[in-house]
Design a protein around this motif. Structure first.
Motif, PDB file in Angstrom:
ATOM      1  N   ARG A 159     -10.921  71.955 -56.252  1.00 53.77           N
ATOM      2  CA  ARG A 159     -11.161  71.653 -57.662  1.00 53.77           C
ATOM      3  C   ARG A 159      -9.849  71.569 -58.427  1.00 53.77           C
ATOM      4  O   ARG A 159      -8.973  72.412 -58.277  1.00 53.77           O
ATOM      5  N   LYS A 160      -9.708  70.530 -59.245  1.00 58.12           N
ATOM      6  CA  LYS A 160      -8.531  70.427 -60.108  1.00 58.12           C
ATOM      7  C   LYS A 160      -8.744  71.288 -61.349  1.00 58.12           C
ATOM      8  O   LYS A 160      -9.815  71.273 -61.937  1.00 58.12           O
ATOM      9  N   LYS A 162      -9.029  72.775 -64.992  1.00 61.12           N
ATOM     10  CA  LYS A 162      -9.286  72.254 -66.332  1.00 61.12           C
ATOM     11  C   LYS A 162      -9.226  73.406 -67.316  1.00 61.12           C
ATOM     12  O   LYS A 162      -9.860  74.441 -67.098  1.00 61.12           O
ATOM     13  N   LEU A 180      -6.828  78.355 -67.323  1.00 60.00           N
ATOM     14  CA  LEU A 180      -7.203  77.461 -66.226  1.00 60.00           C
ATOM     15  C   LEU A 180      -8.189  78.090 -65.246  1.00 60.00           C
ATOM     16  O   LEU A 180      -8.820  77.385 -64.471  1.00 60.00           O
ATOM     17  N   ASP A 216     -11.860  78.353 -60.726  1.00 60.09           N
ATOM     18  CA  ASP A 216     -12.028  77.896 -62.099  1.00 60.09           C
ATOM     19  C   ASP A 216     -13.201  78.622 -62.747  1.00 60.09           C
ATOM     20  O   ASP A 216     -13.742  79.586 -62.201  1.00 60.09           O
ATOM     21  N   GLU A 363     -16.856  66.673 -68.575  1.00 55.12           N
ATOM     22  CA  GLU A 363     -15.669  66.102 -68.039  1.00 55.12           C
ATOM     23  C   GLU A 363     -14.616  66.270 -69.146  1.00 55.12           C
ATOM     24  O   GLU A 363     -14.528  65.492 -70.028  1.00 55.12           O
ATOM     25  N   ASP A 364     -13.758  67.372 -68.960  1.00 49.33           N
ATOM     26  CA  ASP A 364     -12.774  67.780 -69.937  1.00 49.33           C
ATOM     27  C   ASP A 364     -11.400  67.222 -69.588  1.00 49.33           C
ATOM     28  O   ASP A 364     -11.152  66.770 -68.482  1.00 49.33           O
ATOM     29  N   ASP A 365     -10.489  67.302 -70.539  1.00 49.04           N
ATOM     30  CA  ASP A 365      -9.122  66.857 -70.284  1.00 49.04           C
ATOM     31  C   ASP A 365      -8.452  67.825 -69.331  1.00 49.04           C
ATOM     32  O   ASP A 365      -8.587  69.034 -69.441  1.00 49.04           O
ATOM     33  N   GLU A 366      -7.664  67.274 -68.389  1.00 45.15           N
ATOM     34  CA  GLU A 366      -6.964  68.089 -67.424  1.00 45.15           C
ATOM     35  C   GLU A 366      -5.535  68.328 -67.878  1.00 45.15           C
ATOM     36  O   GLU A 366      -4.944  67.500 -68.574  1.00 45.15           O
TER      37      GLU A 366
END
Length: 403
Positions: A159-160, A162, A180, A216, A363-366
């Motif tokens: 997972r990236k 966010k 984060l 996360d 879908e949030d800003d990374e």
């Protein structure tokens, strides 16, 4: 001439001793025979299929695979820790992305089932031979092949991170803007060589490796670093994760939640020491200071990483007990288990059964990864002031302030 009583007594003792020796040797031969018969019987059971015909072995394999793919989600979950739909999707992903290929005698679904069954039940090679009707060499080769294919999915399954946004309404995370996720360490037992046992000995006396996990807000793994000796301090493992080429990325202005075992420094927010922290310590009582309310909300949010480790070990038994694999293999298996954890979480329908079994005690800003990254753990007055200001803001905005 008649023998004297003393000579007669010696003759009787010699005869009795001879007969006793003969009886002992006879009993010894009988015991050796029965031991050989019993060993042969056990070996035939362990090796499983020495006397089976090829048709009988294939029928047994087909029957076992039907339990996984055709008998419903309950049996599939018991055997490979995921439902039928998730199992089929994993096989396709390993084929298309992981590069897994079938052989002349093994299909992809059977290869994946052997690997998942091994890490789900921590079975030894002999038992796997009986279960899957395959040779020991085939079992070892399949496990290594599927493991390497799973590790190739890290770019897809990890997972990236966010950050928590200003307008977040998550009751656990809304107080920690730009956070984060959370990180923590856990111990996985391993088999270390005699000369390395002291290096892998933990403070509890067990032999294990130190694993750093970062998750996360949804309990999906962002990063995992396994392989450090059990005697290594958590802070040392974290410093190594920061300087690795493909290590943990922490852009400036963002941070992770960590426990008091780590330093409170830029990029890593730890609780106040000397104050109540764990959720079970509150017992329904309200915080009485800014430091206490900060610790309570910090513990509530950071509990996600403890839940993730709890679910991970509950699902994959190979992480709970000492396994027969080498330390190097266990390092790879830990990373593979984290990737499979993320895969199951993303495809689960409804609540995860292992998430329900794990009970809390407590879908949030990374972010732009091209920004300047934090590479060193260095406590500072500025970061301590940031934590104190955050605690004071929580205290001022407490809902019972007017009561």
């Amino acid at each position: 001439m008649a023998r004297c009583p003393r000579q007669r007594k010696k003759a009787i003792i010699a005869a009795v001793s001879m007969y006793l020796d003969l009886l002992f040797n006879f009993m010894k031969l009988v015991m050796q025979y029965y031991d050989a018969v019993e060993s042969e019987r056990l070996e035939s059971i362990d090796q499983g299929t020495a006397w089976e015909t090829p048709i009988a072995r294939q029928l047994a394999r087909n029957s076992f695979m039907r339990c996984i793919v055709s008998h419903g989600d309950i049996s599939c979950t018991m055997l490979v820790r995921m439902n039928c739909r998730t199992f089929q999707k994993l096989c396709m992903l390993l084929r298309d992305v992981g590069g897994l290929r079938c052989s002349c005698y093994l299909e992809i679904d059977e290869m994946v089932a052997i690997f998942l069954y091994t890490i789900a039940h921590n079975e030894k090679n002999l038992q796997l031979q009986v279960t899957f009707r395959r040779s020991g060499e085939t079992v070892c080769r399949v496990i290594k092949t599927v493991l390497h294919s799973v590790l190739k999915l890290h770019s897809v399954l990890l997972r990236k991170p966010k950050p928590v946004l200003e307008n977040s309404d998550d009751p656990k995370w809304k107080y920690f803007k730009n956070c984060l996720g959370a990180l923590d360490g856990t111990i996985v037992e391993v088999r270390a060589t005699k000369e390395n046992q002291e290096r892998y000995r933990t403070r509890k006396g067990t032999i294990g490796m130190n694993v750093l996990g970062v998750v996360d807000q949804n309990m999906e793994f962002i990063y995992c670093l396994a392989g450090w000796e059990g005697s290594a301090h958590d802070g040392r493992v974290l410093r190594d994760a920061l300087i690795r080429p493909n290590g943990l990325k922490v852009p400036r202005g963002f941070y992770y939640l960590c426990d008091a075992g780590y330093s409170n420094c830029e990029g890593f927010l730890s609780p106040f020491r000397g104050q109540r922290y764990h959720l079970k310590d509150w017992d329904g009582r309200r915080p009485r200071s800014p430091e206490e309310i900060f610790n309570m909300r910090h513990s509530t949010a950071r509990n996600s990483v403890e839940r993730a480790f709890g679910i991970l070990k509950m699902r994959w038994a190979i992480l709970r007990d000492t396994t027969w694999f080498s330390t190097k293999m266990v390092t790879k298996i830990v990373n593979a288990c984290c990737l499979l954890h993320n895969f199951i979480f993303r495809l689960k329908v409804g609540a995860d059964v292992f998430e329900r079994l794990y009970v809390d005690e407590d879908e949030d800003d990374e972010p732009d990864v091209d920004e300047e990254l934090i590479l060193h753990i260095q406590p500072s007055i500025e970061w301590s002031d940031f934590r104190q200001k955050l605690a004071q803001d929580m205290w001022n905005a407490r809902p019972w302030a007017g009561n």
